[in-house]
Enzyme design. Structure first.
Site, mmCIF file in Angstrom:
data_model
loop_
_atom_site.group_PDB
_atom_site.id
_atom_site.type_symbol
_atom_site.label_atom_id
_atom_site.label_comp_id
_atom_site.label_asym_id
_atom_site.label_seq_id
_atom_site.Cartn_x
_atom_site.Cartn_y
_atom_site.Cartn_z
ATOM 1 N N GLY A 77 83.552 83.593 16.865
ATOM 2 C CA GLY A 77 84.068 82.909 18.048
ATOM 3 C C GLY A 77 85.573 83.097 18.198
ATOM 4 N N THR A 78 86.278 83.053 17.081
ATOM 5 C CA THR A 78 87.742 83.196 17.144
ATOM 6 C C THR A 78 88.112 84.540 17.756
ATOM 7 O OG1 THR A 78 88.042 81.743 15.251
ATOM 8 C CG2 THR A 78 89.834 83.296 15.710
ATOM 9 N N GLN A 187 80.154 76.061 21.099
ATOM 10 C CA GLN A 187 79.416 74.852 20.689
ATOM 11 C C GLN A 187 78.175 74.591 21.544
ATOM 12 O OE1 GLN A 187 79.740 72.949 18.049
ATOM 13 N NE2 GLN A 187 81.683 73.714 17.278
ATOM 14 N N SER A 207 79.377 82.250 18.939
ATOM 15 C CA SER A 207 79.562 82.429 17.498
ATOM 16 C C SER A 207 78.255 82.088 16.787
ATOM 17 C CB SER A 207 80.679 81.512 17.016
ATOM 18 O OG SER A 207 80.745 81.559 15.616
ATOM 19 N N ALA A 208 77.734 83.044 15.978
ATOM 20 C CA ALA A 208 76.392 82.895 15.409
ATOM 21 C C ALA A 208 76.249 81.701 14.465
ATOM 22 C CB ALA A 208 76.015 84.173 14.668
ATOM 23 N N CYS A 335 88.613 73.129 11.489
ATOM 24 C CA CYS A 335 89.877 73.857 11.449
ATOM 25 C C CYS A 335 91.074 72.909 11.428
ATOM 26 C CB CYS A 335 89.978 74.815 12.628
ATOM 27 S SG CYS A 335 89.515 74.069 14.151
HETATM 28 C C1 LIG Z 1 84.672 75.479 20.342
HETATM 29 C C2 LIG Z 1 84.911 76.500 19.286
HETATM 30 N N1 LIG Z 1 85.420 77.682 19.632
HETATM 31 C C3 LIG Z 1 85.644 78.648 18.717
HETATM 32 C C4 LIG Z 1 85.375 78.448 17.382
HETATM 33 C C5 LIG Z 1 85.646 79.548 16.383
HETATM 34 O O1 LIG Z 1 84.463 80.196 15.994
HETATM 35 P P1 LIG Z 1 84.389 81.003 14.607
HETATM 36 O O2 LIG Z 1 84.312 79.985 13.518
HETATM 37 O O3 LIG Z 1 83.145 81.826 14.719
HETATM 38 O O4 LIG Z 1 85.596 81.855 14.510
HETATM 39 C C6 LIG Z 1 84.858 77.214 16.969
HETATM 40 C C7 LIG Z 1 84.605 76.953 15.533
HETATM 41 O O5 LIG Z 1 84.808 75.855 15.046
HETATM 42 C C8 LIG Z 1 84.606 76.221 17.951
HETATM 43 O O6 LIG Z 1 84.093 75.036 17.628
#
Ligand SMILES: Cc1ncc(COP(=O)(O)O)c(C=O)c1O
Length: 388
Positions: A77-78, A187, A207-208, A335
């Site tokens: 996701g990031t 989410q 994000s998987a 995070c």
């Molecule tokens: C709303 C949201 N966006 C992005 C992310 C980031 O995803 P990833 O952990 O796959 O990098 C998260 C993860 O906590 C999230 O909750």
């Protein structure tokens, strides 16, 4: 006193990450062992891996009702959020230098916007109302002829507010039809349907590991014809938009997890809402002073995320006391857990200090049973009594 059933562990931190489905694990193991080729290789091993990648792309595209070539695989996701925000803003800069987002986005969206400010862009950060919702009218008022990109998340990871994405898209684009609209659906994917075509969304991140797939793999949907500046360059994978040897087992696992989540999705979502409401009702009955941060229920609330404040108590103390009982929750997002200071999301809701410090997040999955929910609620009730 009622006897609690024998429970060894209750995992209520599914928004941080969710346990991998056993079927996904089995598939990934098989792909790792049998289809170990590089999808770019020209021999049989390469074409086998390539076929798996393309099958997974079709599965995800099918679930989103988009075409396969609109899916870009990423490392999560990031990366999907970084690629969308930085890549779209930089590529379309000649059309204007104004961007819009909200104050309650995930840091993987907010920090790229801060980076873009350093690069000379002007960013409007929309404030949420007291329940964590962004008003489409306010969003529309922020749009100027210079606005090239807006990014607003579907479900907030800390408080579970569910944004009216269709209305936001209509409002933003009514002021500037060329504006590109990105949604962080990390989410919500697999829980609340959001079809980009129907919702007026041009780019969408997944994000998987948030839907029982593996960590370190995700995807960005990007509407055909929209140009984007890549962040990584090299071997030209993903149509040159995301270079790097593909994570074939991860991608295969993500597609299977996505398919499994979408089977009877509506019933599953109703079940999650039911479990959440049951948990909240038990806690509120015992501790009427508890405050729900974000929407409690209805179409503005995520079915699986509950953020509660117990004023006068520290969220972290509650978390560790519950851990003793093998109930796992969080104070804010994963995070944030190692960052100093209160969460930017709760601050945007304008909570006072005792409510900020007393906040905890409970996030459910369908792997939670009714017994687990009752057990966790009973433990939380007892912990709050003991700490008060
Ligand atoms: C709303 C949201 N966006 C992005 C992310 C980031 O995803 P990833 O952990 O796959 O990098 C998260 C993860 O906590 C999230 O909750």
């Amino acid at each position: 006193m009622t006897r609690l059933p024998q429970i060894t562990e209750v995992y209520l931190d599914n928004s941080a990450t969710s346990p991998v489905f056993p079927e996904v694990l089995r598939l990934m193991e098989k792909v790792m062992q049998e289809e170990y080729g590089n999808p770019s290789s020209l021999h049989r091993r390469g074409s086998g891996a390539h076929r798996i990648m393309e099958g997974a792309r079709q599965t995800l595209a099918g679930l989103l009702c988009v075409s396969s070539e609109e899916i870009i695989f990423t490392s999560g996701g990031t990366e999907a959020n970084n690629l969308a925000v930085l890549g779209l803003a930089r590529r379309h800069r000649r059309r204007g230098n104004h961007l819009i987002t909200s104050l309650i986005e995930h840091p993987s969206v907010l920090e790229p916007f801060q980076q873009l400010e350093n690069e000379g862009f002007h960013v409007t950060y929309l404030p949420p109302d007291e329940r964590g919702l962004i008003d489409p009218e306010t969003a529309a008022e922020a749009v100027t002829p210079e606005t090239i990109l807006a990014s607003i998340m579907h479900i907030n990871n800390e408080i579970g507010s569910l944004q009216p994405i269709h209305r936001l898209s209509r409002a933003l684009k009514s002021r500037n039809p060329r504006l590109i609209f990105h949604v962080d659906a990390v989410q919500s994917f697999g829980k609340i349907p959001l079809l980009p075509g129907e919702a007026g969304v041009d780019a969408l991140s997944l994000s998987a590991h948030k839907f029982h797939g593996p960590r370190g793999v995700g995807a960005l949907y990007l509407r055909r014809g929209i140009k984007l500046e890549p962040l990584s360059r090299g071997g030209g994978q993903e149509r040159g938009l995301r270079a790097g040897t593909e994570n074939t087992p991860g991608v295969a696992g993500m597609a299977l997890a996505a398919r499994l989540c979408h089977e009877e999705q509506q019933q599953k979502t109703e079940r999650l809402s039911f479990l959440k409401a049951r948990f909240l009702a038990a806690v509120e009955q015992a501790h009427p002073q508890v405050k729900v941060n974000g929407p409690r229920n209805g179409k503005e609330a995520a079915p699986h995320i509950l953020n509660l404040s117990f004023p006068g108590l520290k969220g972290e103390l509650i978390l560790h006391a519950l851990e003793e009982a093998h109930v796992y929750i969080s104070t804010a997002s994963a995070c944030h857990a190692h960052k100093k200071g209160p969460s930017h999301v709760l601050q945007a809701l304008k909570l006072d200090q005792p409510h900020l410090e007393g906040a905890i997040r409970i996030s459910l999955s369908l792997q939670n049973t009714l017994e687990q929910i009752d057990y966790a609620a009973a433990k939380l009730i007892r912990v709050v009594q003991e700490l008060s």
